[in-house]
Scaffold this motif. Structure first.
Motif, PDB file in Angstrom:
ATOM      1  N   ILE A 227      -5.992   3.887   4.390  1.00 37.85           N
ATOM      2  CA  ILE A 227      -5.186   2.824   3.785  1.00 37.85           C
ATOM      3  C   ILE A 227      -5.657   2.582   2.359  1.00 37.85           C
ATOM      4  CG2 ILE A 227      -4.722   1.687   5.980  1.00 37.85           C
ATOM      5  CD1 ILE A 227      -6.756  -0.504   5.080  1.00 37.85           C
ATOM      6  N   PHE A 228      -4.707   2.185   1.520  1.00 36.09           N
ATOM      7  CA  PHE A 228      -5.044   1.721   0.178  1.00 36.09           C
ATOM      8  C   PHE A 228      -3.918   0.832  -0.301  1.00 36.09           C
ATOM      9  CE2 PHE A 228      -8.941   2.794  -1.665  1.00 36.09           C
ATOM     10  CZ  PHE A 228      -8.936   2.097  -2.861  1.00 36.09           C
ATOM     11  N   VAL A 229      -4.123  -0.481  -0.162  1.00 42.30           N
ATOM     12  CA  VAL A 229      -3.060  -1.448  -0.390  1.00 42.30           C
ATOM     13  C   VAL A 229      -3.510  -2.468  -1.438  1.00 42.30           C
ATOM     14  CG1 VAL A 229      -1.493  -3.086   0.725  1.00 42.30           C
ATOM     15  CG2 VAL A 229      -2.424  -1.180   2.033  1.00 42.30           C
ATOM     16  N   GLY A 230      -2.599  -2.836  -2.332  1.00 39.91           N
ATOM     17  CA  GLY A 230      -2.868  -3.862  -3.338  1.00 39.91           C
ATOM     18  C   GLY A 230      -1.591  -4.590  -3.692  1.00 39.91           C
ATOM     19  N   TRP A 231      -1.744  -5.781  -4.303  1.00 35.92           N
ATOM     20  CA  TRP A 231      -0.552  -6.540  -4.667  1.00 35.92           C
ATOM     21  C   TRP A 231       0.264  -5.823  -5.739  1.00 35.92           C
ATOM     22  CZ3 TRP A 231       1.255  -9.826  -1.491  1.00 35.92           C
ATOM     23  CH2 TRP A 231       0.427 -10.644  -0.729  1.00 35.92           C
ATOM     24  N   THR A 232      -0.424  -5.132  -6.646  1.00 33.13           N
ATOM     25  CA  THR A 232       0.258  -4.415  -7.726  1.00 33.13           C
ATOM     26  C   THR A 232      -0.319  -3.016  -7.837  1.00 33.13           C
ATOM     27  OG1 THR A 232      -1.309  -5.031  -9.470  1.00 33.13           O
ATOM     28  CG2 THR A 232       0.483  -6.592  -8.988  1.00 33.13           C
ATOM     29  N   GLN A 233       0.383  -2.134  -8.549  1.00 37.93           N
ATOM     30  CA  GLN A 233      -0.114  -0.782  -8.749  1.00 37.93           C
ATOM     31  C   GLN A 233      -1.407  -0.802  -9.563  1.00 37.93           C
ATOM     32  OE1 GLN A 233       1.189   2.019  -7.271  1.00 37.93           O
ATOM     33  NE2 GLN A 233      -0.766   2.863  -7.991  1.00 37.93           N
ATOM     34  N   ALA A 234      -1.534  -1.739 -10.485  1.00 43.06           N
ATOM     35  CA  ALA A 234      -2.771  -1.840 -11.266  1.00 43.06           C
ATOM     36  C   ALA A 234      -3.954  -2.169 -10.361  1.00 43.06           C
ATOM     37  CB  ALA A 234      -2.613  -2.893 -12.361  1.00 43.06           C
ATOM     38  N   ASP A 235      -3.753  -3.063  -9.389  1.00 42.42           N
ATOM     39  CA  ASP A 235      -4.813  -3.389  -8.432  1.00 42.42           C
ATOM     40  C   ASP A 235      -5.216  -2.142  -7.644  1.00 42.42           C
ATOM     41  OD1 ASP A 235      -4.727  -6.051  -9.174  1.00 42.42           O
ATOM     42  OD2 ASP A 235      -3.318  -6.600  -7.577  1.00 42.42           O
ATOM     43  N   ILE A 236      -4.217  -1.390  -7.233  1.00 43.45           N
ATOM     44  CA  ILE A 236      -4.479  -0.192  -6.443  1.00 43.45           C
ATOM     45  C   ILE A 236      -5.259   0.822  -7.269  1.00 43.45           C
ATOM     46  CG2 ILE A 236      -3.395   1.755  -5.261  1.00 43.45           C
ATOM     47  CD1 ILE A 236      -1.031  -0.184  -4.680  1.00 43.45           C
ATOM     48  N   ASP A 237      -4.849   1.040  -8.501  1.00 44.05           N
ATOM     49  CA  ASP A 237      -5.506   2.027  -9.361  1.00 44.05           C
ATOM     50  C   ASP A 237      -6.963   1.666  -9.614  1.00 44.05           C
ATOM     51  OD1 ASP A 237      -3.154   3.438  -9.497  1.00 44.05           O
ATOM     52  OD2 ASP A 237      -2.561   2.641 -11.458  1.00 44.05           O
ATOM     53  N   ARG A 238      -7.242   0.386  -9.870  1.00 45.48           N
ATOM     54  CA  ARG A 238      -8.619  -0.030 -10.113  1.00 45.48           C
ATOM     55  C   ARG A 238      -9.492   0.174  -8.876  1.00 45.48           C
ATOM     56  NH1 ARG A 238      -6.111  -4.263 -13.084  1.00 45.48           N
ATOM     57  NH2 ARG A 238      -6.100  -5.580 -11.228  1.00 45.48           N
ATOM     58  N   ALA A 239      -8.986  -0.228  -7.706  1.00 47.33           N
ATOM     59  CA  ALA A 239      -9.759  -0.081  -6.477  1.00 47.33           C
ATOM     60  C   ALA A 239      -9.933   1.384  -6.101  1.00 47.33           C
ATOM     61  CB  ALA A 239      -9.077  -0.840  -5.345  1.00 47.33           C
ATOM     62  N   LEU A 240      -8.899   2.176  -6.353  1.00 43.87           N
ATOM     63  CA  LEU A 240      -8.967   3.586  -6.003  1.00 43.87           C
ATOM     64  C   LEU A 240     -10.035   4.314  -6.810  1.00 43.87           C
ATOM     65  CD1 LEU A 240      -7.578   5.597  -4.120  1.00 43.87           C
ATOM     66  CD2 LEU A 240      -5.971   6.107  -5.950  1.00 43.87           C
ATOM     67  N   ALA A 241     -10.190   3.955  -8.062  1.00 39.54           N
ATOM     68  CA  ALA A 241     -11.215   4.575  -8.895  1.00 39.54           C
ATOM     69  C   ALA A 241     -12.607   4.278  -8.344  1.00 39.54           C
ATOM     70  CB  ALA A 241     -11.094   4.068 -10.330  1.00 39.54           C
ATOM     71  N   GLU A 242     -12.814   3.047  -7.894  1.00 45.83           N
ATOM     72  CA  GLU A 242     -14.106   2.685  -7.305  1.00 45.83           C
ATOM     73  C   GLU A 242     -14.330   3.408  -5.983  1.00 45.83           C
ATOM     74  OE1 GLU A 242     -16.301  -1.239  -5.377  1.00 45.83           O
ATOM     75  OE2 GLU A 242     -14.638  -1.510  -6.799  1.00 45.83           O
ATOM     76  N   SER A 259      -0.108  11.078   3.784  1.00 42.57           N
ATOM     77  CA  SER A 259       0.027  10.254   4.993  1.00 42.57           C
ATOM     78  C   SER A 259      -0.605   8.874   4.834  1.00 42.57           C
ATOM     79  CB  SER A 259      -0.641  10.963   6.185  1.00 42.57           C
ATOM     80  OG  SER A 259      -2.052  10.945   6.055  1.00 42.57           O
ATOM     81  N   TRP A 260      -1.293   8.623   3.735  1.00 44.60           N
ATOM     82  CA  TRP A 260      -1.980   7.345   3.569  1.00 44.60           C
ATOM     83  C   TRP A 260      -0.997   6.173   3.599  1.00 44.60           C
ATOM     84  CZ3 TRP A 260      -6.554   7.108  -0.398  1.00 44.60           C
ATOM     85  CH2 TRP A 260      -7.464   8.125  -0.109  1.00 44.60           C
ATOM     86  N   ILE A 261      -1.460   5.056   4.145  1.00 48.16           N
ATOM     87  CA  ILE A 261      -0.713   3.806   4.040  1.00 48.16           C
ATOM     88  C   ILE A 261      -1.120   3.194   2.693  1.00 48.16           C
ATOM     89  CG2 ILE A 261      -0.186   1.608   5.145  1.00 48.16           C
ATOM     90  CD1 ILE A 261       0.567   4.162   6.738  1.00 48.16           C
ATOM     91  N   GLU A 262      -0.385   3.572   1.671  1.00 44.64           N
ATOM     92  CA  GLU A 262      -0.776   3.281   0.294  1.00 44.64           C
ATOM     93  C   GLU A 262       0.366   2.586  -0.448  1.00 44.64           C
ATOM     94  OE1 GLU A 262      -2.295   5.761  -3.687  1.00 44.64           O
ATOM     95  OE2 GLU A 262      -2.068   6.764  -1.759  1.00 44.64           O
ATOM     96  N   GLY A 263       0.005   1.597  -1.271  1.00 47.13           N
ATOM     97  CA  GLY A 263       1.011   0.916  -2.074  1.00 47.13           C
ATOM     98  C   GLY A 263       0.913  -0.590  -1.966  1.00 47.13           C
ATOM     99  N   THR A 264       1.988  -1.253  -2.312  1.00 46.84           N
ATOM    100  CA  THR A 264       2.063  -2.703  -2.173  1.00 46.84           C
ATOM    101  C   THR A 264       2.238  -3.063  -0.697  1.00 46.84           C
ATOM    102  OG1 THR A 264       4.464  -2.720  -2.382  1.00 46.84           O
ATOM    103  CG2 THR A 264       3.184  -2.836  -4.431  1.00 46.84           C
ATOM    104  N   ALA A 268       3.542  -0.546   2.183  1.00 50.16           N
ATOM    105  CA  ALA A 268       2.713  -0.245   3.345  1.00 50.16           C
ATOM    106  C   ALA A 268       3.486  -0.495   4.636  1.00 50.16           C
ATOM    107  CB  ALA A 268       1.441  -1.087   3.315  1.00 50.16           C
ATOM    108  N   GLN A 269       4.222  -1.608   4.704  1.00 47.09           N
ATOM    109  CA  GLN A 269       5.008  -1.895   5.902  1.00 47.09           C
ATOM    110  C   GLN A 269       6.085  -0.834   6.126  1.00 47.09           C
ATOM    111  OE1 GLN A 269       4.550  -3.977   8.305  1.00 47.09           O
ATOM    112  NE2 GLN A 269       2.771  -4.966   7.381  1.00 47.09           N
ATOM    113  N   ALA A 270       6.678  -0.346   5.039  1.00 44.13           N
ATOM    114  CA  ALA A 270       7.694   0.695   5.171  1.00 44.13           C
ATOM    115  C   ALA A 270       7.082   1.981   5.722  1.00 44.13           C
ATOM    116  CB  ALA A 270       8.352   0.959   3.810  1.00 44.13           C
ATOM    117  N   LYS A 271       5.870   2.315   5.286  1.00 40.41           N
ATOM    118  CA  LYS A 271       5.218   3.524   5.784  1.00 40.41           C
ATOM    119  C   LYS A 271       4.816   3.370   7.245  1.00 40.41           C
ATOM    120  CE  LYS A 271       3.619   5.322   1.351  1.00 40.41           C
ATOM    121  NZ  LYS A 271       2.483   5.859   0.572  1.00 40.41           N
ATOM    122  N   LEU A 272       4.356   2.196   7.621  1.00 41.08           N
ATOM    123  CA  LEU A 272       4.031   1.959   9.028  1.00 41.08           C
ATOM    124  C   LEU A 272       5.286   2.035   9.890  1.00 41.08           C
ATOM    125  CD1 LEU A 272       1.476  -0.960   8.589  1.00 41.08           C
ATOM    126  CD2 LEU A 272       0.965   1.313   9.507  1.00 41.08           C
TER     127      LEU A 272
END
Length: 302
Positions: A227-242, A259-264, A268-272
């Protein structure tokens, strides 16, 4: 993770209404062959079953188990005893995941035998026979290729009836493992699957259930996904780098990134939902750091 972090993750999941907390079993952290590889040296790989015993006393509702316990690590009587005891400690919340094992360098380093793939699947089948027999028959005898039991009186029997949930771990391409799940288990889990992988695995599982006289609805199909979920794409990008810089699980699961549950949260709900539409009954989410714990609330439907 440390026990403190594992407990925090489990309690967070329980508070949010998640169904289960299942721990990997490895002698290397997150399956990393070299625990001293860059960024991974600070990680530990403690005994999953000892952690589970502690979690059983410090949680109330969430189910607890392994995903998965490799058959190469121990005799099935020992595994049956640990799982049944956990069922008592947790008041009937134990789940037992069983798999063939896959990380050869781990086995070599610690002196575990690592037979050819077909032989390891043979062990999966025989361990399922032994564990199921010990939990349901008294006395139980078994004369197989690897294990021999004579009139064993097994105690304590599990709290759950007819048994704790048994999960067989495998791949979507496997032909034999879904047959074993259909015959001996309650759930079959595949890792990082595409939607087509899910559909094909469900078809194999349904056919195997019908051949064994079981209702296909009685055997769940689950998907192990990152999983990799954030409120915005910027949040996701910052966390993903870490995450990429510090987490060995990221390296191992990159091939299944699609296959990752990734995105806002909505994405994420759409992928699930797409996984559910492809035949998945339960999504098993890979969580192994503080970043993931912060993401868990974003996966809860409003």
């Amino acid at each position: 993770m440390s026990y403190t972090d594992t407990l925090a993750m489990t309690r967070a999941g329980e508070a949010l209404g998640f169904d289960s907390a299942l721990l990997a079993e490895h002698y290397y952290p997150s399956g990393t062959p070299d625990r001293y590889a860059a960024g991974f040296g600070e990680r530990d790989s403690a005994d999953a079953w000892i952690y589970l015993a502690g979690l059983a006393r410090e949680t109330e509702r969430i189910r607890l188990g392994t995903l998965v316990s490799p058959v190469t690590f121990r005799h099935p009587v020992v595994l049956a005893k640990m799982a049944a005891t956990l069922d008592h400690l947790s008041n009937g919340r134990a789940e037992l995941g069983i798999g063939a094992g896959w990380l050869e360098p781990e086995h070599q380093a610690y002196g575990f035998d690592f037979p050819a793939p077909g032989r390891r699947v043979d062990l999966v089948e025989e361990q399922l026979q032994v564990i199921g027999g010990l939990w349901s028959q008294d006395p139980f005898s078994h004369d197989g290729r690897a294990y021999h039991l004579q009139k064993a009186h097994f105690t304590p029997k599990p709290v759950q009836q007819p048994r704790p949930t048994i999960i067989v771990g495998g791949r979507s391409t496997s032909e034999r493992l879904p047959k074993l799940a259909a015959k001996y288990a309650d759930e079959y889990v595949i890792g990082s699957p595409s939607l087509e992988d899910c559909r094909q695995a469900r078809q194999k599982l349904d056919r195997a259930c019908e051949k064994n006289g079981r209702d296909p609805a009685a055997v769940r199909l689950s998907a192990f996904v990152a999983i990799f979920v954030g409120w915005t794409q910027a949040d996701i990008d910052r966390a993903l780098a870490e995450y990429e810089a510090t987490n060995p699980q990221y390296v191992r699961m990159q091939d299944g990134r699609a296959s990752w549950i990734e995105g806002t949260p909505d994405q994420a709900q759409a992928k699930l939902a797409a996984l559910a539409g492809a035949g998945i009954d339960r999504a098993l989410l890979s969580v192994n750091c503080d970043l993931h714990r912060e993401m868990l609330p974003l996966l809860i439907r409003n």
